[in-house]
Enzyme design. Structure first.
Site, PDB file in Angstrom:
ATOM      1  N   GLU A  49      44.800  38.841  34.812  1.00  0.00           N
ATOM      2  CA  GLU A  49      45.617  37.624  34.697  1.00  0.00           C
ATOM      3  C   GLU A  49      45.090  36.663  33.638  1.00  0.00           C
ATOM      4  O   GLU A  49      45.165  35.452  33.807  1.00  0.00           O
ATOM      5  CB  GLU A  49      45.750  36.921  36.055  1.00  0.00           C
ATOM      6  CG  GLU A  49      46.644  37.689  37.016  1.00  0.00           C
ATOM      7  CD  GLU A  49      47.394  36.791  38.003  1.00  0.00           C
ATOM      8  OE1 GLU A  49      47.555  35.588  37.733  1.00  0.00           O
ATOM      9  OE2 GLU A  49      47.811  37.314  39.035  1.00  0.00           O
ATOM     10  N   HIS A 272      41.627  33.763  43.476  1.00  0.00           N
ATOM     11  CA  HIS A 272      40.933  34.947  44.007  1.00  0.00           C
ATOM     12  C   HIS A 272      39.424  34.704  43.956  1.00  0.00           C
ATOM     13  O   HIS A 272      38.950  33.937  43.121  1.00  0.00           O
ATOM     14  CB  HIS A 272      41.238  36.178  43.140  1.00  0.00           C
ATOM     15  CG  HIS A 272      42.603  36.738  43.351  1.00  0.00           C
ATOM     16  ND1 HIS A 272      42.822  37.983  43.858  1.00  0.00           N
ATOM     17  CD2 HIS A 272      43.829  36.202  43.119  1.00  0.00           C
ATOM     18  CE1 HIS A 272      44.130  38.209  43.915  1.00  0.00           C
ATOM     19  NE2 HIS A 272      44.763  37.149  43.470  1.00  0.00           N
TER      20      HIS A 272
END
Lengths: 443, 443
Positions: A49, A272
């Protein structure tokens, strides 16, 4: 690096949640990530990402001394978001785009536009050949009604195929990334059983991190509790997997995750948690055999290498011609789209006048109005689709060009017969007057 | 088959030009091809442009005894057109879709819709592991102004990457197909130099065929002379390439091409000439080492194999759920499109009445007319795009399902501990009550 019987390798993996202007505190978090990586000096850093190439380039600059080698994988409309930083020279790269990846009209889920893929780099750890993979599978937006499950299962299937078929020549295989699957999910079992990859969280001798190795946790301030239902505390969907080979033993001595916050910082690196695995490699190959195997994959006759460099340089030129062409086409599509939009606004402005100021005595030219509006919408739709298509073409061409540049660099280094300590040095022009071998994508 | 030191393998490659209803004498030619293949009994048959799955299935039926193993690679909107038939069991398959493949709006060139790719199968030739590749690159429509050159160069780049990275574990590598590149073209040099593949036409001890090994020749009645300009006699764009490994020597003893006509038939097999190469393999691996290497790639503990079969069966179920879902969505898109079309016709019919029969006393509702027409066109365009998208999704899901079925078959054979002589036999149900392992796609 000399051949050692025992080698320690630290691997890092993080889904950076790097959507510019949309992800919270994005620039600050990238700064924190860069700072930490520079300090920690992991051997291999696997990021997901990293949606903006600019952010990748910033990181690359920041990590120039700690991680001189890196690669950014381009794919889809936006990009794959995958990046690898390494302390060890990257010899080769390869990208596999999953055949299925959600739906373009589910724009709010965005996966299709990302062009999810698995990226591979080949590097040497001592005398060992390591195939390192980074990937990010399609997100699971609802555990109960997961309409993307077939897509994710096919992605897991293709991932295991890719790893299995490309890693036959490797001594060590490392896969890191956001698999978007729980440990016992079908795709995960498919991947692990077929490839024989082992889970560093399960295998580690010592663990420090979140309960059950979770990587998406309720304590993380960027996580909304709703997302986690029905898992109150969190879920484990990020992994570092590894396996050795007949010639190389591998085990995980220590594994850790971040715990939802970072000391001395107001927020964590990402939504995360980050993973770090310390792997120990034990090779049974004598030094000579190791270098022999190397020369098997890299044909080392200087004449052949020089010929390859020539061909690659020619190929890069062709790809650049295609790049310019695609850029021009995309520009034309964008310009036509803007003209369509301008025409639409002009029409609305003209239409507004009789509606506001005049009465019924001057009839409003409805037919022309609607025809023109339909034309404008058609232009907008078609130019939008073309723009997306050309962007994907550009990404693929850029990706190939990047890989070719890296390959030329690797070959030229071979040709010069000595390792380049700093790829960020001023480019060294080889005898043939070819393009320099520097790894900067700015080139 | 027992381990032999010297092994002869006959490889066949043909671009079938199999566009149903458009290619001349398509059914007759497929019949001729099937007949010839059954008679010739080549070890490996590599076909391109088998655009219709029905034609593949007909061939499969016809070759059931001579070539019991086969695989059809699905991709893109129409399909990749790639098919492999083999006398030797196919253990594994993998498909790589090229990232660039022309433009969807160049529909008359059709390449984009085909979803060009490279297909790979892994099979055993005696005790040797062979990786066999079949591919078809983007066509060259004009030698002078080849706007697809960058795409073809990137395809050649990806092809060499794919072969190089997936063939490390193979003793023998064979690539056949229509590369759409002349022998000295950039992409060809890139492919050959990087992979070390050798050209059977150049290497063969004995050759029988067209002058200069040409595969697109002026004498072929399906070829228009215009296409070949500026090459009067023809061009060589189809290849069978091969290489051995450190443990296996390979050389080509005989190579042949068809010569634009087939004895006792009114026309040739295709617009391309067919290639046949007789390769001789010489292995330096003792029998034991050979079987050891085998077990390295195929984990042979029965428990693990059974577990893999279970997981694969579950995965196939998920993929089938996705298949049904995609089929339903595609059906909905098609139905909505047909309704849009019907609405358009209805509107045109209604509009025709006042225009034809009535005068100016009843004003024609132009605004509604044009608005409705615009709506119809929007519906048609959107449903058309969705239809194409769902078709691609279906192809990918079907492709994954095919590969999984083949994998289950291979695993179940392993589990049973004896080779299945006839995969077309009635399906044999394994103990767990899983789906049968037959290779028929009809299943």
């Amino acid at each position: 690096m000399a051949n050692t019987d025992c080698l320690s390798v630290r691997v890092f993996s993080l889904n950076c949640w790097g959507i510019r202007y949309l992800s919270k505190h994005c620039p600050q978090r990238y700064h924190m990530i860069g700072e930490m990586l520079r300090k920690e000096e992991h051997d291999i850093v696997l990021l997901q990402e990293v949606w903006s190439e600019k952010d990748y380039l910033c990181l690359k600059k920041e990590l120039a001394t700690s991680h001189p080698y890196s690669h950014y994988f381009k794919s889809g409309v936006i990009g794959s978001g995958l990046a690898i930083f390494s302390k060890h020279r990257i010899h080769d790269t390869f990208l596999y785009r999953y055949s299925l990846n959600g739906y373009p009209y589910m724009a709010h889920h965005g996966d299709w536009f990302g062009g999810k893929a698995v990226g591979m780099v080949v590097l040497n750890l001592g005398s060992l050949t390591a195939n390192v993979y980074v990937t990010h599978l399609h997100a699971e937006y609802s555990r109960d009604k997961d309409s993307y499950l077939p897509h994710r299962v096919v992605q897991a299937w293709e991932l295991q195929q890719f790893i299995r078929h490309t890693s036959a020549g490797a001594d060590v295989v490392i896969l890191g990334g956001d698999l978007n699957m729980h440990p016992q999910d079908l795709g995960n079992r498919l991947l692990m059983s077929y490839t024989g990859l082992r889970d560093s969280y399960v295998e580690t001798a010592k663990f420090d991190g979140c309960e059950d190795g979770m990587t998406l946790i309720a304590e993380n301030p960027f996580i909304s509790k709703k997302e986690l239902v029905p898992f109150e505390k969190g879920i484990r969907i990020d992994y570092i997997l590894f396996k050795g080979s007949s010639s190389t033993e591998i085990h995980c001595g220590f594994m850790s995750t971040t715990k939802g916050s970072v000391p001395d910082h107001p927020f964590p690196y990402s939504d995360h948690e980050a993973l770090t695995a310390e792997l120990t490699l034990k090779s049974n190959i004598p030094e000579e055999a190791g270098s022999n195997r190397q020369s098997k994959t890299w044909d080392s006759a200087p004449g052949r290498v020089a010929e390859l460099v020539d061909i690659l340089t020619e190929a890069r030129t062709e790809v650049k011609v295609g790049l310019h062409c695609a850029e021009r086409m995309r520009y034309t599509a964008a310009r036509t789209g803007v003209m369509g939009l301008a025409l639409l606004f002009l029409e609305l402005a003209i239409a507004a006048v009789p509606w506001l100021a005049l009465g019924a005595e001057q009839p409003f030219p409805r037919t022309s109005f609607y025809l023109l509006a339909a034309l404008c919408f058609a232009i907008l739709l078609i130019t939008f689709l073309l723009y997306i298509f050309y962007t994907m073409e550009l990404k693929s061409l850029q990706g190939a060009e990047d890989q070719m540049r890296l390959a030329v660099g690797s070959l030229q280094e071979k040709l010069r017969g000595f390792p380049v300590a700093q790829p960020h040095n001023a480019p060294q022009r080889p005898p043939g007057g070819h393009k320099p071998s520097a790894l900067d994508p700015e080139e």
